[in-house]
Design an enzyme around this catalytic site. Structure first.
Site, PDB file in Angstrom:
ATOM      1  N   LYS A  80      69.229   5.628 130.403  1.00  0.00           N
ATOM      2  CA  LYS A  80      70.445   5.516 129.596  1.00  0.00           C
ATOM      3  C   LYS A  80      70.387   4.250 128.756  1.00  0.00           C
ATOM      4  O   LYS A  80      70.192   3.157 129.275  1.00  0.00           O
ATOM      5  CB  LYS A  80      71.673   5.509 130.506  1.00  0.00           C
ATOM      6  CG  LYS A  80      72.992   5.528 129.780  1.00  0.00           C
ATOM      7  CD  LYS A  80      74.152   5.651 130.766  1.00  0.00           C
ATOM      8  CE  LYS A  80      75.470   5.755 130.056  1.00  0.00           C
ATOM      9  NZ  LYS A  80      76.579   5.945 131.022  1.00  0.00           N
ATOM     10  N   CYS A  97      76.366  10.877 129.781  1.00  0.00           N
ATOM     11  CA  CYS A  97      77.807  10.642 129.821  1.00  0.00           C
ATOM     12  C   CYS A  97      78.343  10.094 128.500  1.00  0.00           C
ATOM     13  O   CYS A  97      78.246  10.752 127.482  1.00  0.00           O
ATOM     14  CB  CYS A  97      78.147   9.758 131.024  1.00  0.00           C
ATOM     15  SG  CYS A  97      79.853   9.897 131.570  1.00  0.00           S
ATOM     16  N   GLU A 114      74.628  13.959 135.797  1.00  0.00           N
ATOM     17  CA  GLU A 114      74.444  12.519 136.011  1.00  0.00           C
ATOM     18  C   GLU A 114      74.689  12.225 137.489  1.00  0.00           C
ATOM     19  O   GLU A 114      75.614  12.761 138.100  1.00  0.00           O
ATOM     20  CB  GLU A 114      75.457  11.775 135.137  1.00  0.00           C
ATOM     21  CG  GLU A 114      75.461  10.279 135.325  1.00  0.00           C
ATOM     22  CD  GLU A 114      76.592   9.609 134.559  1.00  0.00           C
ATOM     23  OE1 GLU A 114      76.411   8.440 134.203  1.00  0.00           O
ATOM     24  OE2 GLU A 114      77.644  10.236 134.326  1.00  0.00           O
TER      25      GLU A 114
END
Length: 169
Positions: A75, A131, A15
């Site tokens: 995301k 994440c 990321e």
């Protein structure tokens, strides 16, 4: 390159590996493309895109040899108070620190699955999470139900140093 180890089928950078938008910054894109050319393998790069206008997107970008950027995953569950400030005007009454998050990240809407073919001809369907999305069953389930045969979770705890965020993750 020396052939002492088998070449990977896929390379994954974490990321925010490119915290400069590689689709708008020629230097960042050139570095990524040079890496893909040297690897001769697909590369998933964690990046930040300056889009939509006035916002940011936390993304996974697929770069393939000879093709460039061929896919993206945005995301779906940005982290409140870290990647966006919910009800910013309300929280500003308690602390001006909310404005340290200058641009809110926008959520994606689609499950992330990158389809690519390895050098040996096998198909990889990489299901993506970024994440803390790994903590949400629906995000991982959606990737599997969309056909993922491997799960890729990019994270970057280095951004948070020795804060509680790193240990929580």
């Amino acid at each position: 390159a020396a052939g002492r180890a088998p070449a990977p089928d896929l390379v994954v950078w974490p990321e925010n590996a490119s915290d400069i938008d590689p689709l708008r910054n020629a230097d960042a894109k050139a570095e990524i493309l040079a890496t893909v050319q040297a690897l001769q393998r697909p590369l998933i790069v964690g990046g930040l895109l300056e889009e939509p206008v006035g916002f940011l997107s936390n993304v996974a970008l697929l770069f393939e040899p000879g093709k460039g950027n061929t896919d993206r995953y945005v995301k779906r569950h940005p982290v409140p108070f870290a990647e966006y400030i919910p009800n910013r005007s309300f929280w500003r009454h308690f602390s001006k620190e909310v404005d340290l998050v200058r641009n809110d990240f926008v959520p994606g809407t689609e499950p992330g699955v990158f389809t690519l073919t390895t050098a040996s001809g096998q198909q990889i369907r990489a299901g993506l999470a970024i994440c803390f999305e790994v903590a949400y069953d629906d995000i991982m389930r959606d990737a599997v139900q969309t056909g993922a045969n491997v799960l890729v979770v990019q994270t970057n705890n280095a951004t948070f140093g020795y804060t509680d965020e790193t240990y929580q993750q």
